[in-house]
Design an enzyme around this catalytic site. Structure first.
Site, PDB file in Angstrom:
ATOM      1  N   PHE A  35       0.807  -1.227   0.000  1.00 55.44           N
ATOM      2  CA  PHE A  35       0.000   0.000   0.000  1.00 55.44           C
ATOM      3  C   PHE A  35       0.834   1.268   0.000  1.00 55.44           C
ATOM      4  CE2 PHE A  35      -0.760   2.862   3.606  1.00 55.44           C
ATOM      5  CZ  PHE A  35       0.091   2.347   4.560  1.00 55.44           C
ATOM      6  N   LYS A  36       2.113   1.149   0.360  1.00 56.09           N
ATOM      7  CA  LYS A  36       2.967   2.336   0.349  1.00 56.09           C
ATOM      8  C   LYS A  36       3.015   2.976  -1.046  1.00 56.09           C
ATOM      9  CE  LYS A  36       4.634   1.616   4.628  1.00 56.09           C
ATOM     10  NZ  LYS A  36       3.862   0.435   5.055  1.00 56.09           N
ATOM     11  N   ASP A  37       2.796   2.170  -2.082  1.00 58.61           N
ATOM     12  CA  ASP A  37       2.777   2.715  -3.446  1.00 58.61           C
ATOM     13  C   ASP A  37       1.686   3.773  -3.628  1.00 58.61           C
ATOM     14  OD1 ASP A  37       4.837   1.093  -4.474  1.00 58.61           O
ATOM     15  OD2 ASP A  37       3.441  -0.552  -4.854  1.00 58.61           O
TER      16      ASP A  37
END
Ligand SMILES: *Cc1c(COP(=O)(O)O)cnc(C)c1O
Length: 497
Positions: free
Chosen positions: A111-113
Site C-alpha cells: 500500500f505504500k505505493d
C-alpha cells in the site's frame, strides 16, 4: 488565506503545504498538521461517478491548496498510471462478509505505493514552487515496504537522491531482494544491525543534527523525508477511503450517508490516521478499527490511555507492523489535546526520556471513534487459512491481522451489521512463505520462488510483475552498518565532510 500547516510541537512553526512536503519533519522534531481539516465538498453521488484520479484531485486540492490545479493534476496523472496493474487503482473485493480494499496494485505490491508513487512528483513540484536550488536527499527508515516503494518512486527523479535504511534481519527475503536490486544512479540502500525503531531513531537524529544540516547546505544538499510523517504521504492516503466509500455506494452495497467501519492493519499509524482525517472531513465512518500484531503497544494505549514502548520487540510475520513507536500517533495526540502543541511536546519529551506517557481522562474520552485490538501469530495464520478455505481468496499477513481483529470486534461489540472495509495493505506474494505456511504446513522444502508459483496456482491469480522482475535481478546494494554508524554512511554516500 490558504491552509497552513503547523508543527505539533510548536505553534509558531508554520508552513504552506508545499513547504511542509519539502521539509518532511518540522524543525523542532514535530510533525506538520493542517491548522484545520477541510470539509469534503462533493457528495457521494458525484464521487460515485469519479475515477480514482478524479477522486484524488477532489481530496488533495483541499489539503494542498498552494499547488495549482494544473500542477496537482499533472502529479496525479504521473502517479496513478500503468504502474498500477488495474485501472481501478484500488479495487474493493467482497469476501466473507467484509470488503477488502486492495491497496497493493502498484509498482511494489504494497500500500505504500498509493502515496509514494505521487510523493516524488509533489516534491519536485514543491521544490520548483519554492525556488529550491539544492538537491533533495530523501532519507528513509523502512520496516520493509516503504523502502522499496520510495526507491521505486524516486529512482532517477532529477534533483533527488534517496537513501534507505532497513533492519538487516527484520524484513522478508522478498522485501530485501526487492530493495537491494533497485536500479537508479541516485539510489542507496543500507541494511543496519538493529530493528526498525533503531533505524527510524537514527534517521530522526540525522534530521535533527543542525551541524550536519549546515554542511549539507554548503554542499548543495538538503534532507527531506519519505516516511509516513510527511504530509505528502498522508494526504494521498485519505483518497482511497473516499474512493472506497463511493464505490460501495455506486455498487449498491450502502445507501447515501450509511456509516461504514474501517479496519486497518497498523504500524506507524499513518494509514489509519488518514481514515480518521477522512471521517473528520465528513466521510460517514463509524468505527476506526486499529489492528496490531503482537507488538500491541497501540492496543494497550487504546485500552489504558498509557503509551508505553518499554517492552520486548517482537519479530512477526507482519514485519511492516513491527513497530513500538508509532510516529503518526503524535498527530492524533496533538488533536485530542485540543491542538495544544505545548502539551503534546510534553508527552513526546516523556516518550523520549522514559519511553512512555499517559494521556488525560478528557483526551481518552475523545478516542471513542477507535476500537483497538491485536492478533497473535496463530490468529493471523488462522485468518488467512479460514478465509482461503471458505472463499478461495488469499490475503497477506498484514491484512490478516486486520481481518482477525475485525472478527474480534464483531464478537466484542455484537456489531455485525455495519459494513466494514478492511485495508488490504500488501499482496500475498510479498509474504509468500508466511502466507503459504498459514494455508498448509507442507511447504517447508520449497524455495521462495517455488512458493510464489504455488501461490499463483492455489489462489488462481497471476504472479505480479514486481515479483517476476526480481527473480533474476542482480544485487546492486551491499552496504551494512551499525545503527550508530548511519550518519557516517550518509556523509560517505554524499561526499559531505
Ligand atoms: C506500512 C504497512 C502497514 C502499516 O501502515 P502504517 O501506516 O505504518 O500504520 C501495514 N501493512 C503493510 C503491508 C505495510 O507496508
Amino acid at each position: 488565506m490558504g491552509l497552513m500547516y503547523v508543527s505539533t510541537r510548536n505553534a509558531e512553526e508554520k508552513a504552506t503545504a508545499s513547504q511542509a512536503i519539502l521539509k518532511g519533519l518540522a524543525g523542532d522534531g514535530g510533525l506538520y498538521v493542517p491548522e484545520c481539516l477541510p470539509t469534503l465538498d462533493r457528495d457521494v453521488e458525484e464521487l460515485a461517478q469519479m475515477t480514482y484520479q478524479e477522486t484524488a484531485f477532489e481530496v488533495m486540492k483541499l489539503f494542498l491548496d498552494d499547488f495549482t490545479e494544473e500542477e496537482l493534476k499533472k502529479c496525479i496523472a504521473a502517479a496513478y498510471d500503468s504502474k498500477f496493474d488495474t485501472e481501478e487503482i484500488a479495487p474493493v473485493v467482497s469476501a466473507d462478509g467484509a470488503y477488502y480494499l486492495e491497496l497493493f496494485h502498484g509498482a511494489t505490491i504494497a500500500f505504500k505505493d498509493m502515496a509514494l508513487s505521487i510523493l516524488p512528483h509533489l516534491m519536485t513540484a514543491a521544490a520548483k514552487k519554492n525556488e529550491v536550488k539544492n538537491e533533495i536527499v530523501i532519507l528513509t527508515a523502512t520496516s520493509g515496504d516503504t523502502g522499496k516503494a520510495a526507491l521505486a518512486g524516486f529512482a532517477d527523479v532529477k534533483g533527488t537522491k534517496i537513501i534507505v535504511f532497513y533492519p538487516k534481519n527484520g524484513v522478508s527475503p522478498i522485501q530485501e531482494k526487492q530493495m537491494v536490486t533497485q536500479k537508479g544512479e541516485n539510489t542507496f540502500v543500507v541494511g543496519i544491525h538493529g530493528n526498525f525503531d533503531e533505524a527510524q531513531t537514527g534517521v530522526k537524529k540525522i534530521f535533527a543534527d543542525k551541524e550536519l544540516g549546515k554542511r549539507m547546505e554548503q554542499s548543495g544538499y538538503q534532507f527531506s523525508s519519505a516516511n509516513s510523517i510527511n504530509i505528502g504521504r498522508l494526504v494521498p492516503q485519505i483518497v482511497y477511503y473516499v474512493y472506497a466509500y463511493a464505490k460501495l455506494y455506486a455498487n449498491g452495497v450502502i445507501t447515501k450517508g450509511e456509516k461504514i467501519n474501517v479496519a486497518v492493519p497498523t504500524g506507524n499509524f499513518g494509514n489509519i490516521l488518514a481514515a480518521f482525517y477522512a471521517k473528520n472531513m465528513g466521510l460517514p465512518i463509524a468505527k476506526l478499527i486499529c489492528a496490531s500484531n503482537e507488538n500491541r503497544v497501540l492496543y494497550d494505549f487504546f485500552a489504558t490511555g498509557v503509551y508505553d514502548r518499554n517492552r520486548e520487540f517482537m519479530l512477526t510475520s507482519s514485519p511492516s507492523m513491527d513497530i513500538l513507536i508509532s510516529s503518526n500517533l503524535e498527530r492524533l495526540i496533538y488533536r485530542i489535546a485540543g491542538n495544544d502543541s505545548k502539551m503534546n511536546a510534553e508527552f513526546m519529551r516523556a516518550l523520549t526520556a522514559n519511553g512512555k506517557y499517559e494521556i488525560t481522562e478528557e483526551m481518552r474520552q475523545q478516542l471513542t471513534d477507535f476500537y483497538g485490538n491485536y492478533a497473535s501469530e496463530e490468529e493471523t495464520s488462522e485468518a488467512i487459512r479460514s478465509l482461503y478455505q471458505s472463499t478461495g481468496y488469499v490475503i497477506d499477513t498484514h491484512t490478516a491481522v486486520a481481518s482477525a481483529v475485525y472478527h474480534k470486534y464483531c464478537k466484542d461489540t455484537l456489531d455485525t451489521e455495519t459494513k466494514t472495509v478492511i485495508a488490504s495493505t500488501a499482496s500475498p506474494f510479498k509474504f509468500t512463505r508466511s502466507v503459504m505456511n498459514a494455508i498448509d504446513n507442507g511447504y517447508d522444502t520449497m524455495t521462495d520462488f517455488e512458493l510464489v508459483d504455488e501461490l499463483a496456482r492455489i489462489g488462481a491469480v497471476a504472479v505480479p510483475n514486481a515479483i517476476e522482475e526480481i527473480r533474476t535481478a542482480e544485487v546492486c546494494h551491499k552496504t551494512v552498518c551499525g545503527a550508530e554508524e548511519m550518519q557516517e554512511v550518509v556523509k560517505g554516500f554524499l561526499g559531505v565532510v
